[in-house]
Design an enzyme around this catalytic site. Structure first.
Site, PDB file in Angstrom:
ATOM      1  N   HIS A 410      13.044 -50.658  74.138  1.00 42.87           N
ATOM      2  CA  HIS A 410      14.393 -50.111  74.065  1.00 42.87           C
ATOM      3  C   HIS A 410      14.365 -48.601  73.878  1.00 42.87           C
ATOM      4  O   HIS A 410      13.332 -48.021  73.538  1.00 42.87           O
ATOM      5  CB  HIS A 410      15.236 -50.820  73.013  1.00 42.87           C
ATOM      6  CG  HIS A 410      14.908 -50.518  71.580  1.00 42.87           C
ATOM      7  ND1 HIS A 410      15.583 -49.571  70.849  1.00 42.87           N
ATOM      8  CD2 HIS A 410      14.021 -51.073  70.725  1.00 42.87           C
ATOM      9  CE1 HIS A 410      15.120 -49.558  69.601  1.00 42.87           C
ATOM     10  NE2 HIS A 410      14.170 -50.453  69.496  1.00 42.87           N
ATOM     11  N   ASP A 421      10.414 -45.593  66.189  1.00 39.32           N
ATOM     12  CA  ASP A 421      11.331 -46.643  66.638  1.00 39.32           C
ATOM     13  C   ASP A 421      12.496 -46.037  67.390  1.00 39.32           C
ATOM     14  O   ASP A 421      13.399 -45.475  66.770  1.00 39.32           O
ATOM     15  CB  ASP A 421      11.824 -47.409  65.411  1.00 39.32           C
ATOM     16  CG  ASP A 421      12.693 -48.596  65.777  1.00 39.32           C
ATOM     17  OD1 ASP A 421      12.854 -48.879  66.974  1.00 39.32           O
ATOM     18  OD2 ASP A 421      13.210 -49.252  64.856  1.00 39.32           O
ATOM     19  N   GLU A 458      19.526 -52.073  71.578  1.00 44.06           N
ATOM     20  CA  GLU A 458      18.681 -53.044  70.864  1.00 44.06           C
ATOM     21  C   GLU A 458      19.016 -53.044  69.383  1.00 44.06           C
ATOM     22  O   GLU A 458      19.060 -54.080  68.732  1.00 44.06           O
ATOM     23  CB  GLU A 458      17.198 -52.689  71.061  1.00 44.06           C
ATOM     24  CG  GLU A 458      16.222 -53.724  70.492  1.00 44.06           C
ATOM     25  CD  GLU A 458      15.802 -53.481  69.048  1.00 44.06           C
ATOM     26  OE1 GLU A 458      15.059 -54.310  68.507  1.00 44.06           O
ATOM     27  OE2 GLU A 458      16.209 -52.474  68.437  1.00 44.06           O
ATOM     28  N   GLU A 459      19.240 -51.841  68.850  1.00 45.19           N
ATOM     29  CA  GLU A 459      19.351 -51.708  67.398  1.00 45.19           C
ATOM     30  C   GLU A 459      20.528 -52.496  66.816  1.00 45.19           C
ATOM     31  O   GLU A 459      20.450 -52.994  65.703  1.00 45.19           O
ATOM     32  CB  GLU A 459      19.454 -50.233  67.007  1.00 45.19           C
ATOM     33  CG  GLU A 459      18.182 -49.427  67.277  1.00 45.19           C
ATOM     34  CD  GLU A 459      17.000 -49.836  66.382  1.00 45.19           C
ATOM     35  OE1 GLU A 459      17.135 -50.780  65.604  1.00 45.19           O
ATOM     36  OE2 GLU A 459      15.940 -49.191  66.485  1.00 45.19           O
ATOM     37  N   ASP A 487       8.112 -52.273  71.041  1.00 49.04           N
ATOM     38  CA  ASP A 487       9.269 -51.628  70.417  1.00 49.04           C
ATOM     39  C   ASP A 487       8.735 -50.378  69.719  1.00 49.04           C
ATOM     40  O   ASP A 487       8.652 -49.309  70.327  1.00 49.04           O
ATOM     41  CB  ASP A 487       9.919 -52.628  69.465  1.00 49.04           C
ATOM     42  CG  ASP A 487      11.193 -52.116  68.836  1.00 49.04           C
ATOM     43  OD1 ASP A 487      11.321 -50.894  68.682  1.00 49.04           O
ATOM     44  OD2 ASP A 487      12.061 -52.923  68.466  1.00 49.04           O
ATOM     45  N   HIS A 569       8.910 -43.943  57.819  1.00 54.17           N
ATOM     46  CA  HIS A 569      10.321 -43.833  57.410  1.00 54.17           C
ATOM     47  C   HIS A 569      11.221 -44.517  58.438  1.00 54.17           C
ATOM     48  O   HIS A 569      11.908 -43.866  59.231  1.00 54.17           O
ATOM     49  CB  HIS A 569      10.715 -42.355  57.270  1.00 54.17           C
ATOM     50  CG  HIS A 569      10.045 -41.646  56.131  1.00 54.17           C
ATOM     51  ND1 HIS A 569       8.734 -41.247  56.171  1.00 54.17           N
ATOM     52  CD2 HIS A 569      10.512 -41.268  54.920  1.00 54.17           C
ATOM     53  CE1 HIS A 569       8.425 -40.642  55.031  1.00 54.17           C
ATOM     54  NE2 HIS A 569       9.482 -40.641  54.255  1.00 54.17           N
TER      55      HIS A 569
END
Ligand SMILES: *[C@@H]1O[C@H](CO)[C@@H](O)[C@H](O)[C@H]1NC(C)=O
Ligand SMILES: *[C@@H]1O[C@H](CO)[C@@H](O)[C@H](O)[C@H]1NC(C)=O
Ligand SMILES: *[C@@H]1O[C@H](CO)[C@@H](O)[C@H](O)[C@H]1NC(C)=O
Ligand SMILES: *[C@@H]1O[C@H](CO)[C@@H](O)[C@H](O)[C@H]1NC(C)=O
Ligand SMILES: *[C@@H]1O[C@H](CO)[C@@H](O)[C@H](O)[C@H]1NC(C)=O
Ligand SMILES: *[C@@H]1O[C@H](CO)[C@@H](O)[C@H](O)[C@H]1NC(C)=O
Length: 812
Positions: A410, A421, A458-459, A487, A569
């Protein structure tokens, strides 16, 4: 090809040596017959030359072997693999990472990144397009979190005083430009409910199902209170769901540094940007969708969010109480306000004092609730809209159009950065595509079609991928061989994989040809430095719709942060380019390794004539899962079996246990009370034998299929002269047959009606744990019935699973 027998056609001229018959008709017949045989002979030669181009003997054995209609191989598989290992570059990955992390790209908010990605892929030689969906999303408007205390003023009247006003923002750091972007994303939860609530606070540990059960047993009032829960283990939306069900007003989620291992300030490490510890102001954003119940756009469950489609109410899919994510810095005053109120965490049980990380800051970890004159005000305002999302889809057409491999990552992030991410994955995917593009330029064409996806949304709840799978479900079911996901490709140095068992072997093989970026001994591969464990498929990334809805075997790979790696983080402003460059992956060497790995996995799946699956691995894994169900049954029958040391030390074991809905009070109180259900459970145990019996049959057929596949692989590797074309044709047909069996094996495990209470999930073997979310539950229908001690339903699930296994065995 074992026979040295000469093909029939070549024997034909022998007929000429027979004595002539005087009869003209017979002679004419012979002439015509001979002529037509010769014509057929030349046609056959022409066809076989076209379909199976002859190879010179100087080439590798097997290089001359190809698929009907496939162009003459310009690259052997070995040459292709060499390209995929040589082309990916750390510099390029760094360049892509720098681009993606330059500005905010929240779901549906950055069209230019979709266009940029599409253009890059086309530049690499892959035809691409943008596919959009109109989805239901929320964007943050306003928020507040304050601690209020009632005090007497000079006149003796009571007034509320603000004793702490939470910052709800992350500190700007001079070293890290991402943290000061003017349009950076506020701290909030995806799909959270708007609301303004005020009430006393209760500390609910991780907010797992069993945490709440412990609180109920301890007579802690939950109704009308605000929960403060630590992040970790359980998908955050499920923490909110359980709090909501128990009548709580709202949920505050914070990141406890106790979960950060060795790299904490308490243990003398400096926080980011000077050291590897967590920055005290870092906040984990994230979705609070009820992910294990339904995923994707919550207004269109089961069908694509195309413009104008009917939309359903969202009540059961997303929270109705407000929630807010905060840093541990902001959590401290609230946790301290609990000191002295209600039981202490130590008074409950050992699951409550695991990784408590703020004692040194004066937090006693009391449960509360705080007295009525100490309350928090939690205000959360979200704007809900229906807005487009943009998936980028690229295609390399293969020769076999009904065998497809999908590879995705994503693109959307919770923050402007997102260097881990998801954009470590985006950079890696770009490098893998660039490498495959280089192979295309050198004349390669894959046997199978490869589809690349850069998902949006996606999130919020795997939205872009889920809508796409829902739209193309018939074609995907028919044609897709596997889905490959990455991912967070890089957040640390420890390789991690989860996969459907059919794909285990592909991961092992690919990992063992990719050089490790950290070789203590020259030549060590990613495989060598890996613990070799492959987890089961749960949820939390874009593979879920492929695996759980469509029954397409899927895998997910990345380098995790563990054992001494700097604290990652997650979903914070500090998941930035600067963090990645300085702490996460200096030199972007792990990015390069992941690009190599992704390229090799894709190539093996798309270009080896026999699909590299192992059906036997699947059968054996199912055997282990049934054993696990048996163990679960034993636990359910014996008191205190759950209080094991392993479940405190091992993260997976801990959250699997704490996320179960088992009624522990039944087990723990008196064994006499549970006598009656015990005998039912005992008789249920016998029915598990049925599963072993079905599995035995599956294992036999699977092993036979794998052996046959191995034989075909060997034959492909052997040089077969063109004139043995019938043998070549037979080999081609045999491979096609085996590949078709492999392709549809996973599909056998789908159950049309879906799981109890969550019909969107169709797979009887894999689903996200109902109350864990991320972690994969095996045989979810069965295990949930055992947890509920509903033996009748458990029997029903044994029947369903048995018929799926038999179905699979029959298809092999
Ligand atoms: C979109 O992403 C690009 C590249 O990261 C960034 O430069 C730009 O500011 C973003 N656009 C918006 C509208 O946020
Ligand atoms: C939230 O509710 C409180 C009273 O409970 C009120 O004082 C405050 O103004 C409200 N906040 C907003 C932003 O409406
Ligand atoms: C909870 O309350 C019940 C009934 O009032 C009581 O019997 C029980 O001992 C209490 N449990 C705890 C842990 O205080
Ligand atoms: C791939 O094949 C499909 C179907 O045959 C065709 O429509 C499409 O244009 C092809 N795409 C490319 C990039 O060649
Ligand atoms: C490399 O591996 C060694 C030994 O396995 C380990 O101690 C070290 O931390 C690793 N370094 C990196 C950067 O991964
Ligand atoms: C758990 O078991 C106890 C004792 O059998 C029962 O009173 C209680 O209602 C059960 N709780 C749930 C959530 O099923």
């Amino acid at each position: 090809m074992t026979s040295e027998r000469t093909p029939l056609i070549v024997q034909v001229p022998v007929a000429e040596r027979r004595p002539r018959y005087p009869h003209a008709v017979l002679r004419r017949f012979c002439t015509v017959a001979l002529a037509s045989i010769l014509i057929w002979f030349f046609i056959a030669v022409a066809v076989s030359m076209a379909y199976f181009p002859a190879g010179g003997s100087q080439r590798d054995p097997g290089d001359d072997w190809t698929w009907p209609g496939h162009p003459k191989r310009k690259l052997s598989y070995e040459q292709l693999q060499r390209i995929l290992l040589e082309v990916p570059s750390s510099q390029r990955a760094e360049e892509w990472s720098r681009y993606y992390t330059a500005g905010p790209h929240l779901a549906g908010k950055n069209y230019s990144q979709a266009v940029w990605t599409k253009n890059k892929w086309e530049e690499f030689g892959v035809t691409s397009e943008i596919v959009s969906y109109d989805t239901y999303l929320n964007y943050p408007v306003d928020h507040r979190l304050a601690l209020l205390e009632k005090e007497k003023n000079a006149d003796g009247a009571s007034v509320w005083k603000v004793s702490y006003e939470a910052a709800l923002t992350e500190d700007v750091l001079a070293e890290d430009p991402s943290t000061s972007l003017p349009d950076r994303v506020p701290t909030f939860h995806g799909y959270s409910a708007s609301g303004n609530v005020t009430g006393p606070v209760v500390y609910v540990n991780y907010g797992s199902y069993q945490d709440f059960e412990d609180l109920i047993r301890a007579n802690v009032t939950l109704k009308g209170k605000v929960a403060i829960a630590r992040y970790g283990g359980i998908f955050r939306g499920l923490k909110v769901k359980r709090a909501q069900e128990l009548g709580m007003l709202g949920v505050i989620l914070y990141s406890d540094p106790g979960d950060d291992g060795e790299n904490t300030e308490e243990k003398g490490k400096e926080p980011y940007p000077n050291g590897p510890a967590r920055h005290p102001s870092s906040v984990q954003r994230g979705s609070t969708q009820f992910l294990s119940f339904v995923q994707g756009d919550p207004t269109t469950p089961g069908y694509p969010s195309k413009p104008g489609v009917p939309r359903l109410p969202v009540d059961d899919a997303i929270p109705s109480i407000p929630s807010i994510p905060i840093s541990y810095q902001d959590a401290l005053p609230i946790l301290k306000a609990l000191n002295g109120h209600g039981p202490k965490a130590d008074d409950l049980n050992q699951y409550w004092t695991r990784n408590v990380g703020l004692r040194y800051k004066g937090v006693h970890y009391n449960i509360g609730p705080t007295p009525d004159n100490v309350v928090v005000n939690l205000y959360n305002e979200q704007e809900y809209v229906i807005t487009p999302l943009w998936n980028v889809i690229g295609v390399i057409n293969g020769t076999i159009s009904d065998e497809v491999v999908v590879v995705g990552n994503h693109r959307d992030a919770w923050v402007a950065g997102g260097s881990g991410d998801p954009n470590s994955g985006s950079a890696v995917l770009n490098e893998a595509i660039r490498s495959l593009g280089e192979a295309l330029r050198q004349g390669w064409k894959p046997l199978r079609t490869i589809v690349f996806a850069s998902w949006d949304g996606e999130e919020y709840g795997l939205v872009g991928s889920t809508e796409w799978v829902e739209e193309y479900l018939p074609w995907l079911s028919e044609a897709t061989v596997a889905y490959v996901n990455t991912d967070i490709s890089v957040e640390g140095t420890h390789f991690a994989a989860r996969a459907a068992p059919l794909l285990d072997d592909v991961i092992y093989t690919a990992a063992s040809v990719v050089p490790s970026p950290n070789q203590t001994v020259l030549g060590q591969t990613v495989y060598d430095l890996w613990d070799k464990s492959i987890k089961t498929m749960g949820s939390g990334s874009d593979f879920a719709a492929f695996q759980d809805l469509a029954g397409i075997p899927s895998l997910d790979v990345g380098f995790d942060a563990r054992n001494g790696d700097p604290v990652y983080h997650y979903h914070s402003n500090y998941d930035s380019f600067h963090w990645m460059e300085k702490f996460g992956d200096p030199g972007f060497v792990y990015h390069r390794a992941m690009a190599q790995l992704l390229g090799v996995i894709t190539a093996r799946l798309a270009d080896l004539p026999v699909i590299p699956f192992r059906a036997g691995d699947y059968a054996r894994a199912l055997g282990r899962y049934v054993k696990k169900v048996e163990d679960k049954l034993d636990e359910a029958l014996s008191p205190s079996a759950e209080l094991t040391a392993a479940s405190l030390l091992d993260d997976d074991a801990y959250f699997e246990l704490r996320g179960s809905t088992r009624n522990l009070s039944t087990v723990l109180t008196s064994s006499s009370m549970s006598r009656t259900p015990d005998s039912e459970a005992e008789s249920f145990r016998i029915s598990l034998e049925r599963l072993y019996k079905a599995l035995h049959k599956l294992d036999k057929h699977a092993t036979k299929l794998d052996r046959h596949a191995d034989k075909l692989r060997e034959e492909v590797g052997r040089h077969v002269p063109w004139w043995k074309w019938p043998a070549r044709l037979k080999l081609w047909l045999d491979i096609r047959k085996v590949n078709t069996k492999y392709k549809y094996l996973e599909r056998s495990f789908l159950y049309e009606k879906g799981l109890d209470g969550r019909p969107w999930f169709k797979h009887v073997v894999f689903a996200p744990g109902l109350w864990t979310g991320y972690a994969g539950a095996v045989f979810p229908g069965l295990v949930e019935s055992i947890d509920a001690r509903n033996w009748k339903n458990a029997e029903r699930w044994v029947g369903i699973i048995e018929s799926r296994i038999e179905n699979a065995a029959r298809r092999l």
